[in-house]
Design an enzyme around this catalytic site. Structure first.
Site, PDB file in Angstrom:
ATOM      1  N   ASN A   1     -50.361 -91.210  15.546  1.00  0.00           N
ATOM      2  CA  ASN A   1     -49.432 -92.349  15.505  1.00  0.00           C
ATOM      3  C   ASN A   1     -48.519 -92.374  16.732  1.00  0.00           C
ATOM      4  O   ASN A   1     -47.536 -93.098  16.754  1.00  0.00           O
ATOM      5  CB  ASN A   1     -48.613 -92.325  14.213  1.00  0.00           C
ATOM      6  CG  ASN A   1     -47.775 -91.053  14.086  1.00  0.00           C
ATOM      7  OD1 ASN A   1     -47.723 -90.243  15.004  1.00  0.00           O
ATOM      8  ND2 ASN A   1     -47.125 -90.886  12.949  1.00  0.00           N
TER       9      ASN A   1
ATOM     10  N   HIS B   1     -46.802 -89.722  17.906  1.00  0.00           N
ATOM     11  CA  HIS B   1     -45.650 -88.814  17.883  1.00  0.00           C
ATOM     12  C   HIS B   1     -45.783 -87.727  18.942  1.00  0.00           C
ATOM     13  O   HIS B   1     -46.883 -87.318  19.311  1.00  0.00           O
ATOM     14  CB  HIS B   1     -45.368 -88.254  16.480  1.00  0.00           C
ATOM     15  CG  HIS B   1     -46.306 -87.223  15.953  1.00  0.00           C
ATOM     16  ND1 HIS B   1     -46.973 -87.358  14.761  1.00  0.00           N
ATOM     17  CD2 HIS B   1     -46.665 -86.013  16.433  1.00  0.00           C
ATOM     18  CE1 HIS B   1     -47.691 -86.269  14.529  1.00  0.00           C
ATOM     19  NE2 HIS B   1     -47.532 -85.445  15.534  1.00  0.00           N
TER      20      HIS B   1
END
Ligand code: GLP
Length: 235
Positions: A136, A138
């Site tokens: 995602n 991160h």
């Protein structure tokens, strides 16, 4: 930004390890920001090989890890402290007092976060920050958010991150809900950043991070603003 495309995981690991080696050889008292996850394991293996050959000396190196799960003591086999010991520290001559990782089981997590920020500042900041990237976007455990979190903080892990990391824990409900992570400020203040990316499944998020809009919804997109970013990628 410099992008180095490599043939396979071994090639990626070796090229990234070369960059870290150069840092240690040229600046033996470097502060290295280190990362966990499956991607950097090959880099650590390579560094250990060069250490064994006598090419590297970690005696003046300091390390600061990016993150740690909340609630796990250093002795827990799933803690990032344990991971680092298993994959790198036990094999090289780094001094125990030069190794820094947030304490996931600190009684006062907020205090621990601010201790960690001060500790890194007192070391003079990070010379070379190694990073992986989550699916995602991160970095560390800086999850997609409405704003970039600057300081070291405690984060509620996203369901998708917990699912991705459950392969190490055996079951999703074993994965801690929270983690401590260095914030965006200290990452971006690192003098050099080395982002390593492995796997076709990371292609789309890497594209967004490097060439899409800079947004806290894709935390790694902030890296576009860094003046000395090297990306070593393989698919
Ligand atoms: C974890 C770590 C990150 C890492 C990410 C990707 O969540 N906190 O630092 O970059 O996983 O891991 P992997 O390399 O296994 O895909």
């Amino acid at each position: 930004m410099k992008i180095i495309t490599t043939k396979n995981y071994y090639d990626m690991s070796r090229k990234a390890a070369n960059i870290i080696s150069a840092q240690i050889i040229l600046y033996p008292n470097s502060v290295l920001g280190l990362a966990t996850g499956s991607t950097p394991i090959g880099i650590y293996t390579q560094l250990v090989k060069w250490y064994d050959k006598g090419d590297l000396d970690f005696s003046d190196v300091s390390t600061v890890n990016l993150d740690e799960y909340c609630g796990l003591p250093p002795s827990d086999s799933q803690s990032y402290r344990y991971f680092m010991q298993k994959n790198l520290f036990q094999f090289v001559n780094i001094k125990a007092e030069h190794i820094h990782i947030p304490y996931g089981n600190a009684p006062d997590i907020e205090k621990e976060c601010s201790r960690y920020d001060h500790l890194i500042e007192n070391l003079g900041g990070i010379d070379l920050q190694l990073l992986g990237i989550g699916h995602n976007g991160h970095i560390g455990f800086n999850e997609p958010n409405i704003a970039f979190e600057k300081m070291t903080h405690c984060i509620e892990l996203n369901q998708s991150t917990r699912e991705a990391n459950s392969k190490y824990f055996g079951a999703l409900d074993q994965v801690p809900q929270k983690a401590i992570t260095v914030g965006i400020r200290l990452i971006m203040q690192a003098r050099k950043i080395l982002l390593v990316v492995n796997g076709k499944d990371k292609k789309a998020i890497l594209e967004q991070a490097l060439f899409g809009p800079v947004t806290p919804e894709v935390p790694a997109s902030i890296l576009q603003m860094h003046p000395n970013l090297t990306v070593v990628v393989c698919d």
